[in-house]
Scaffold this motif. Structure first.
Motif, PDB file in Angstrom:
ATOM      1  N   SER A 297       0.830  -1.214   0.000  1.00 22.01           N
ATOM      2  CA  SER A 297       0.000   0.000   0.000  1.00 22.01           C
ATOM      3  C   SER A 297       0.863   1.261   0.000  1.00 22.01           C
ATOM      4  O   SER A 297       0.595   2.224  -0.734  1.00 22.01           O
ATOM      5  N   LEU A 298       1.928   1.238   0.815  1.00 22.66           N
ATOM      6  CA  LEU A 298       2.799   2.415   0.891  1.00 22.66           C
ATOM      7  C   LEU A 298       3.529   2.621  -0.439  1.00 22.66           C
ATOM      8  O   LEU A 298       3.675   3.751  -0.918  1.00 22.66           O
ATOM      9  N   GLU A 299       3.954   1.526  -1.054  1.00 18.10           N
ATOM     10  CA  GLU A 299       4.627   1.641  -2.345  1.00 18.10           C
ATOM     11  C   GLU A 299       3.654   2.177  -3.409  1.00 18.10           C
ATOM     12  O   GLU A 299       4.027   2.989  -4.257  1.00 18.10           O
ATOM     13  N   THR A 300       2.402   1.737  -3.333  1.00 18.81           N
ATOM     14  CA  THR A 300       1.391   2.235  -4.291  1.00 18.81           C
ATOM     15  C   THR A 300       1.172   3.733  -4.082  1.00 18.81           C
ATOM     16  O   THR A 300       1.157   4.516  -5.041  1.00 18.81           O
ATOM     17  N   ALA A 301       1.033   4.127  -2.822  1.00 18.91           N
ATOM     18  CA  ALA A 301       0.860   5.557  -2.522  1.00 18.91           C
ATOM     19  C   ALA A 301       2.062   6.345  -3.025  1.00 18.91           C
ATOM     20  O   ALA A 301       1.928   7.439  -3.580  1.00 18.91           O
ATOM     21  N   LYS A 302       3.248   5.752  -2.834  1.00 18.01           N
ATOM     22  CA  LYS A 302       4.488   6.435  -3.263  1.00 18.01           C
ATOM     23  C   LYS A 302       4.425   6.782  -4.748  1.00 18.01           C
ATOM     24  O   LYS A 302       4.853   7.878  -5.150  1.00 18.01           O
ATOM     25  N   GLN A 303       3.882   5.863  -5.549  1.00 23.85           N
ATOM     26  CA  GLN A 303       3.825   6.130  -6.996  1.00 23.85           C
ATOM     27  C   GLN A 303       2.954   7.353  -7.292  1.00 23.85           C
ATOM     28  O   GLN A 303       3.313   8.199  -8.106  1.00 23.85           O
ATOM     29  N   PHE A 304       1.786   7.439  -6.627  1.00 21.86           N
ATOM     30  CA  PHE A 304       0.898   8.596  -6.847  1.00 21.86           C
ATOM     31  C   PHE A 304       1.568   9.896  -6.399  1.00 21.86           C
ATOM     32  O   PHE A 304       1.391  10.943  -7.025  1.00 21.86           O
ATOM     33  N   LEU A 305       2.324   9.818  -5.305  1.00 18.46           N
ATOM     34  CA  LEU A 305       2.947  11.030  -4.763  1.00 18.46           C
ATOM     35  C   LEU A 305       4.182  11.416  -5.568  1.00 18.46           C
ATOM     36  O   LEU A 305       4.425  12.597  -5.833  1.00 18.46           O
ATOM     37  N   ALA A 306       4.961  10.415  -5.981  1.00 19.97           N
ATOM     38  CA  ALA A 306       6.209  10.701  -6.704  1.00 19.97           C
ATOM     39  C   ALA A 306       5.924  11.372  -8.045  1.00 19.97           C
ATOM     40  O   ALA A 306       6.674  12.243  -8.496  1.00 19.97           O
TER      41      ALA A 306
ATOM     42  N   GLN B 238      12.426  15.206   4.408  1.00 16.63           N
ATOM     43  CA  GLN B 238      12.723  14.565   5.698  1.00 16.63           C
ATOM     44  C   GLN B 238      12.017  13.218   5.766  1.00 16.63           C
ATOM     45  O   GLN B 238      10.854  13.115   5.398  1.00 16.63           O
ATOM     46  N   ASN B 239      12.690  12.210   6.302  1.00 17.58           N
ATOM     47  CA  ASN B 239      12.094  10.862   6.467  1.00 17.58           C
ATOM     48  C   ASN B 239      11.664  10.256   5.131  1.00 17.58           C
ATOM     49  O   ASN B 239      10.554   9.744   4.997  1.00 17.58           O
ATOM     50  N   LYS B 240      12.564  10.356   4.139  1.00 15.70           N
ATOM     51  CA  LYS B 240      12.118   9.940   2.806  1.00 15.70           C
ATOM     52  C   LYS B 240      12.411   8.460   2.502  1.00 15.70           C
ATOM     53  O   LYS B 240      13.356   7.873   3.035  1.00 15.70           O
ATOM     54  N   ILE B 241      11.562   7.920   1.642  1.00 14.21           N
ATOM     55  CA  ILE B 241      11.743   6.545   1.169  1.00 14.21           C
ATOM     56  C   ILE B 241      12.864   6.583   0.142  1.00 14.21           C
ATOM     57  O   ILE B 241      12.793   7.346  -0.830  1.00 14.21           O
ATOM     58  N   ILE B 242      13.900   5.758   0.367  1.00 14.63           N
ATOM     59  CA  ILE B 242      15.011   5.832  -0.583  1.00 14.63           C
ATOM     60  C   ILE B 242      15.095   4.620  -1.514  1.00 14.63           C
ATOM     61  O   ILE B 242      15.752   4.699  -2.551  1.00 14.63           O
TER      62      ILE B 242
ATOM     63  N   GLY C  70       8.247  -8.052   0.289  1.00 16.88           N
ATOM     64  CA  GLY C  70       8.761  -6.747  -0.107  1.00 16.88           C
ATOM     65  C   GLY C  70       9.680  -6.176   0.955  1.00 16.88           C
ATOM     66  O   GLY C  70       9.762  -6.682   2.079  1.00 16.88           O
ATOM     67  N   ALA C  71      10.393  -5.140   0.549  1.00 14.27           N
ATOM     68  CA  ALA C  71      11.271  -4.431   1.483  1.00 14.27           C
ATOM     69  C   ALA C  71      11.339  -2.965   1.070  1.00 14.27           C
ATOM     70  O   ALA C  71      11.178  -2.635  -0.109  1.00 14.27           O
ATOM     71  N   MET C  72      11.556  -2.118   2.061  1.00 15.81           N
ATOM     72  CA  MET C  72      11.631  -0.668   1.797  1.00 15.81           C
ATOM     73  C   MET C  72      12.649  -0.052   2.747  1.00 15.81           C
ATOM     74  O   MET C  72      12.724  -0.462   3.910  1.00 15.81           O
ATOM     75  N   ILE C  73      13.421   0.902   2.238  1.00 13.72           N
ATOM     76  CA  ILE C  73      14.375   1.618   3.102  1.00 13.72           C
ATOM     77  C   ILE C  73      13.913   3.070   3.238  1.00 13.72           C
ATOM     78  O   ILE C  73      13.619   3.733   2.235  1.00 13.72           O
ATOM     79  N   ILE C  74      13.868   3.531   4.470  1.00 10.76           N
ATOM     80  CA  ILE C  74      13.486   4.918   4.755  1.00 10.76           C
ATOM     81  C   ILE C  74      14.628   5.565   5.532  1.00 10.76           C
ATOM     82  O   ILE C  74      15.156   4.965   6.477  1.00 10.76           O
ATOM     83  N   GLU C  75      15.013   6.768   5.104  1.00 14.16           N
ATOM     84  CA  GLU C  75      16.050   7.506   5.841  1.00 14.16           C
ATOM     85  C   GLU C  75      15.343   8.451   6.784  1.00 14.16           C
ATOM     86  O   GLU C  75      14.641   9.360   6.322  1.00 14.16           O
ATOM     87  N   TRP C  76      15.440   8.217   8.078  1.00 18.72           N
ATOM     88  CA  TRP C  76      14.631   9.005   9.033  1.00 18.72           C
ATOM     89  C   TRP C  76      15.237  10.351   9.341  1.00 18.72           C
ATOM     90  O   TRP C  76      16.418  10.558   9.221  1.00 18.72           O
TER      91      TRP C  76
END
Ligand code: ACO
Length: 333
Positions: A126-135, A180-184, A327-333
Motif C-alpha cells: 500500500s505504501l509503495e502504491t501511494a508512493k507512486q501517486f505522490l512521486a 525529511q524521512n524519505k523513502i530511498i 517486499g522491502a523498503m528503506i526509509i532515511e529518518w
C-alpha cells in the motif's frame, strides 16, 4: 508534460499512529481454549500475548483511530488527505472497501479510497502504491494504513494457527512536500504458484458461502506453517539483498530493521543469515502476535514514539505474506 518527462518527487513519512484493542488474550488464556501450552507457543513463535478486538469493533474502527493519531502527529487535517489506501485481508465487508469506511469515519472528504490485499505484505504494498501517486505529483498527501481484525477469520479450534494472530492497526501520512524521512528504495515480489500454502478458501468465487463451506470451516485462515516458514525466511532475505543493492548499501548500513512480526524464529534466522545482531531488529510480536498488514506500521509507530528510531537512522522494513507476496523498503529518518 507527459509521464516520461515528469521528474519524480521524493516521498516522505510525516506522521505515524497506531491502535491496539484493549482486550488481551494471553498464552495461558489459550491453554484453556485448545490443547496447547505457554511453553510451546513461546518457544515456537516468541509470542506471549495478542490483542483482540471487541465484537462491535471492526477493522475500519481500529484503522480510523490509528489514522487520526497519524494525522495529529503529522500536523495536518483529514481534509488535506488526497488518497487513502488500506492494506488488509480482514476487511469490514467484501465490498465496499475498508478505506471508504475509514474515510467516512475520519471525514477525509477529499480523498479517493481503495484497499490493497497482499496479506501480511499489505502495508508495504500500500505504501509503495501511494508512493507512486505522490512521486508523480498526481496527489500530494496519502494516508496509508495496515489494519486487521484477524480474530474474525481465525479458526479458534485450529491450534496450528490461532495461537499466532492478533488484531490492531497502524497508519502513516506520506507526502511529496518534504525530503525529511524519505523513502530511498523499495522492492516488491510475488509468487502466485504458492497460493495454496496460506489462504482463506471460502467466501470467494471458487467457494462461495454455503452451508457446506461453513461446515468445512473454509472461511478461516488455512496455513501450511512449516512450508510458509521456509519461504518466509528465503524471500525476506532475498528482498533485503535486492532493496539494499538498489542504493549501494548492505544490511550493515541499516540502523533498524522492522520485519513482519510473524515468528521470532523467522526473525532470528534472517538476522543470523546476515550475521547481524538481533538487537537491530524491532520486535513487538511477543506483545501483539502476528497482525498481518498491521504488524509493520504498529511496530514502526511504537519505535518512533519511544525514541528508538532517531533522526538520520536508516530503517529497512521487510515483509512476507500469503500469495506469496513479499517486499522491502528503506526509509532515511
Ligand atoms: N500447541 C502445541 N502443539 C502444537 C501446536 C500448538 N499450538 N500447533 C501445532 N502443534 C504440534 C503439531 O500438531 C505437531 O505435532 P506432531 O509432531 O505430533 O504432528 C508439532 O506441534 C509440530 O507442528 P509444526 O506445524 O511442524 O510446528 P512448527 O515448528 O512448524 O511451528 C508454526 C508452527 C509456529 C505455525 C510455524 O510453522 C510458523 O510460524 N510458520 C510461519 C508462519 C508465518 O510466517 N506466517 C506469515 C504469514 S501469515 C499471513 O500471511 C496471514
Amino acid at each position: 508534460m507527459n509521464v516520461t518527462e515528469t521528474t519524480l518527487q521524493n516521498v516522505a513519512i510525516i506522521g505515524t499512529g497506531s491502535y491496539l484493542p484493549e482486550k488481551i488474550l494471553t498464552n495461558s488464556d489459550l491453554e484453556k481454549m485448545i490443547d496447547t501450552s505457554d511453553e510451546w507457543i513461546r518457544s515456537r513463535t516468541g509470542i506471549e500475548q495478542r490483542h483482540i478486538a471487541r465484537d462491535d469493533e471492526y477493522t475500519s474502527d481500529m484503522a480510523a483511530v490509528a489514522a487520526e493519531r497519524a494525522i495529529e502527529s503529522a500536523g495536518i487535517s483529514a481534509e488535506d488527505i488526497d488518497i487513502i489506501i488500506v492494506g488488509t485481508l480482514s476487511p469490514d465487508m467484501q465490498f465496499p472497501n475498508t478505506a471508504c469506511f475509514v474515510q467516512g469515519k475520519i471525514g477525509a472528504k477529499n480523498a479517493i479510497c481503495f484497499d490493497i490485499e497482499a496479506a501480511c505484505s499489505g502495508f508495504l504494498f500500500s505504501l509503495e502504491t501511494a508512493k507512486q501517486f505522490l512521486a508523480t505529483g498526481t496527489y500530494s498527501t496519502a494516508l496509508v494504513i495496515g489494519a486487521e481484525k484477524l480474530s474474525s477469520v481465525t479458526d479458534w479450534e485450529d491450534r496450528g494457527t490461532c495461537i499466532l494472530f492478533g488484531d490492531g492497526a497502524g497508519a502513516v501520512i506520506a507526502t511529496n512536500k518534504t525530503d525529511q524521512n524519505k523513502i530511498i528504495a523499495s522492492h516488491l515480489g510475488s509468487d502466485g504458484k504458492l497460493t495454496h500454502l496460506l489462504n482463506i478458501p471460502g467466501g470467494g468465487s471458487i467457494n462461495p458461502a454455503s452451508l457446506q463451506t461453513i461446515e468445512d470451516r473454509m472461511h478461516f485462515m488455512k496455513m501450511t506453517g512449516n512450508e510458509v516458514f521456509k519461504h518466509a525466511v528465503r524471500c525476506m532475505c532475498k528482498a533485503i539483498k535486492q532493496v539494499t543493492a538498489k542504493c549501494d548499501m548492505t544490511i550493515d548500513d541499516i540502523d533498524w530493521v522492522i520485519p513482519h512480526q510473524a515468528n521470532m524464529r523467522i526473525i532470528q534466522a534472517i538476522a543470523s543469515r546476515f550475521d547481524n545482531s538481533i538487537d537491530k531488529f524491532i520486535i513487538n510480536l511477543d506483545q501483539v502476535g502476528n497482525m498481518s498488514a498491521a504488524s509493520v506500521p504498529v511496530a514502526m509507530d511504537e519505535a518512533i514514539k519511544s525514541g528508538k528510531i532517531k533522526k538520520g537512522d536508516k530503517i529497512l522494513s521487510v515483509v512476507f505474506g500469503g500469495g506469496f507476496t513479499w517486499g522491502a523498503m528503506i526509509i532515511e529518518w
